[in-house]
Scaffold this motif. Structure first.
Motif, mmCIF file in Angstrom:
data_model
loop_
_atom_site.group_PDB
_atom_site.id
_atom_site.type_symbol
_atom_site.label_atom_id
_atom_site.label_comp_id
_atom_site.label_asym_id
_atom_site.label_seq_id
_atom_site.Cartn_x
_atom_site.Cartn_y
_atom_site.Cartn_z
ATOM 1 N N PHE A 1 17.670 1.778 9.363
ATOM 2 C CA PHE A 1 16.755 2.152 8.290
ATOM 3 C C PHE A 1 17.302 3.320 7.478
ATOM 4 N N GLY A 2 17.125 3.200 6.144
ATOM 5 C CA GLY A 2 17.669 4.185 5.231
ATOM 6 C C GLY A 2 16.634 5.161 4.708
ATOM 7 N N ALA A 3 16.942 5.761 3.559
ATOM 8 C CA ALA A 3 16.126 6.847 3.014
ATOM 9 C C ALA A 3 14.726 6.402 2.610
ATOM 10 N N PHE A 4 14.541 5.118 2.288
ATOM 11 C CA PHE A 4 13.236 4.634 1.845
ATOM 12 C C PHE A 4 12.387 4.097 2.995
ATOM 13 N N SER A 5 12.669 4.534 4.204
ATOM 14 C CA SER A 5 11.890 4.099 5.364
ATOM 15 C C SER A 5 11.162 5.278 5.999
ATOM 16 N N TYR A 6 9.915 5.033 6.390
ATOM 17 C CA TYR A 6 9.151 6.061 7.099
ATOM 18 C C TYR A 6 9.787 6.386 8.450
ATOM 19 N N ILE A 7 10.587 5.476 8.975
ATOM 20 C CA ILE A 7 11.262 5.733 10.248
ATOM 21 C C ILE A 7 12.250 6.884 10.097
ATOM 22 N N THR A 8 12.990 6.875 9.000
ATOM 23 C CA THR A 8 13.923 7.967 8.727
ATOM 24 C C THR A 8 13.178 9.289 8.588
ATOM 25 N N ASP A 9 12.029 9.243 7.919
ATOM 26 C CA ASP A 9 11.230 10.459 7.744
ATOM 27 C C ASP A 9 10.671 10.942 9.077
ATOM 28 N N ALA A 10 10.241 10.013 9.929
ATOM 29 C CA ALA A 10 9.702 10.393 11.237
ATOM 30 C C ALA A 10 10.777 11.057 12.099
ATOM 31 N N ILE B 1 -10.238 8.146 9.441
ATOM 32 C CA ILE B 1 -9.063 7.774 10.241
ATOM 33 C C ILE B 1 -7.862 8.618 9.829
ATOM 34 N N SER B 2 -7.650 8.755 8.519
ATOM 35 C CA SER B 2 -6.522 9.549 8.029
ATOM 36 C C SER B 2 -6.633 11.003 8.472
ATOM 37 N N HIS B 3 -7.825 11.560 8.384
ATOM 38 C CA HIS B 3 -8.016 12.955 8.786
ATOM 39 C C HIS B 3 -7.761 13.141 10.283
ATOM 40 N N ALA C 1 3.602 10.917 5.628
ATOM 41 C CA ALA C 1 2.445 11.128 4.753
ATOM 42 C C ALA C 1 1.911 9.795 4.243
ATOM 43 N N GLY C 2 2.819 8.863 3.944
ATOM 44 C CA GLY C 2 2.406 7.547 3.476
ATOM 45 C C GLY C 2 1.676 6.758 4.543
ATOM 46 N N ILE C 3 2.101 6.912 5.794
ATOM 47 C CA ILE C 3 1.415 6.245 6.902
ATOM 48 C C ILE C 3 -0.008 6.778 7.035
ATOM 49 N N ILE C 4 -0.143 8.090 6.928
ATOM 50 C CA ILE C 4 -1.465 8.713 7.035
ATOM 51 C C ILE C 4 -2.363 8.293 5.878
ATOM 52 N N ASP C 5 -1.761 8.036 4.732
ATOM 53 C CA ASP C 5 -2.512 7.635 3.538
ATOM 54 C C ASP C 5 -2.980 6.178 3.596
ATOM 55 N N LEU C 6 -2.289 5.363 4.391
ATOM 56 C CA LEU C 6 -2.548 3.923 4.393
ATOM 57 C C LEU C 6 -3.985 3.544 4.763
ATOM 58 N N PRO C 7 -4.606 4.161 5.775
ATOM 59 C CA PRO C 7 -6.000 3.798 6.075
ATOM 60 C C PRO C 7 -6.954 4.029 4.900
ATOM 61 N N VAL C 8 -6.668 5.057 4.088
ATOM 62 C CA VAL C 8 -7.514 5.302 2.920
ATOM 63 C C VAL C 8 -7.382 4.145 1.932
ATOM 64 N N LYS C 9 -6.148 3.715 1.674
ATOM 65 C CA LYS C 9 -5.927 2.607 0.741
ATOM 66 C C LYS C 9 -6.639 1.344 1.207
ATOM 67 N N ILE C 10 -6.470 1.017 2.487
ATOM 68 C CA ILE C 10 -7.094 -0.199 3.010
ATOM 69 C C ILE C 10 -8.615 -0.051 3.007
ATOM 70 N N GLY C 11 -9.088 1.148 3.296
ATOM 71 C CA GLY C 11 -10.525 1.397 3.271
ATOM 72 C C GLY C 11 -11.122 1.227 1.888
ATOM 73 N N VAL C 12 -10.429 1.715 0.867
ATOM 74 C CA VAL C 12 -10.909 1.573 -0.511
ATOM 75 C C VAL C 12 -10.971 0.097 -0.904
ATOM 76 N N ILE C 13 -9.932 -0.649 -0.566
ATOM 77 C CA ILE C 13 -9.858 -2.063 -0.946
ATOM 78 C C ILE C 13 -10.956 -2.882 -0.276
#
Length: 231
Positions: free
Chosen positions: A164-173, A133-135, A111-123
């Motif tokens: 990679f541990g619990a705080f990595s998107y790799i673990t979530d993927a 892109i996120s959609h 979810a955080g990866i999908i959210d990242l383009p929005v953050k960069i787009g806003v900035i």
């Protein structure tokens, strides 16, 4: 040209132009997003590890993941520098003493990866493009596998074995695909892996990524498997 203030992940208030024209990125994922946002012409410097899309080959390499050639940065005079949290924290702190640096939080989930383009787009003043892109990424995701079908060890060679541990998107993927990471219960982003622990965990699957830019062959892979007793 107008300016606005954004808050870095480090909670620094950073003043940047509404429409930045000289952008530097030290994060491969952010660099890829900048290209997707249509900001290719504004990218004036990247890390040597930024290799996607292919158009990065024409961009000036001014450092690596945690190092920069200061004389090149002074020459470029960026009005916006992107870094990412975690490994680049100390690097970011040093850069922020003299340059407008926005440190973006490293995602801990898909979810955080999908959210990242929005953050960069806003900035960067490309909010609408970022949301598109996120959609589009959301539409591409298959249904998650809810049940666990096996355990997995994923390693990336970063001069030493890194997992990679619990705080990595790799673990979530991995979990999204129904795989339980053998390091997934450790509350850290990345871990210097213990091969003894890997043997004791006896994972059902091993995913190995060789050192970036190395000429790693099938023969090398077979040798790694033999040397580590993974066969």
């Amino acid at each position: 040209m107008g300016v606005h203030k954004v808050y870095s992940y480090r909670q620094d208030e950073v003043e940047i132009p509404d429409d930045p024209q000289r952008i530097v990125s030290f994060s491969p994922s952010i660099t890829e997003i900048l290209f997707e946002l249509g900001l290719s012409d504004q990218i004036v410097g990247i890390s040597a590890f930024c290799v996607r899309p292919p158009e990065t080959s024409s961009k000036r390499k001014i450092g690596s993941y945690g190092f920069v050639r200061r004389e090149l940065l002074d020459e470029i005079r960026p009005d916006l520098i992107f870094t990412i949290s975690g490994y680049q924290d100390k690097f970011t702190a040093e850069l922020a003493k003299n340059y407008p640096v926005v440190c973006v939080e490293l995602p801990v989930s898909l979810a955080g990866i999908i959210d990242l383009p929005v953050k960069i787009g806003v900035i960067t003043g490309r909010q609408d493009n970022g949301r598109k892109i996120s959609h589009s990424l959301i539409k591409k995701l298959p249904e998650p596998r809810m049940e666990i079908i096996g355990s997995c060890y994923l390693e990336i060679d970063l001069a030493s074995p890194i997992a990679f541990g619990a705080f990595s998107y790799i673990t979530d993927a991995l979990r999204y695909m129904g795989l339980r990471s053998i390091y997934g219960d450790q509350n850290r982003e990345w871990i210097s892996s213990s091969l003894d622990f890997v043997h004791s965990a006896d994972p059902d699957m091993i995913i190995y990524e060789a050192k970036m830019f190395s000429k790693y062959t099938e023969q090398d892979m077979q040798e790694t498997i033999r040397n580590r007793g993974w066969s």
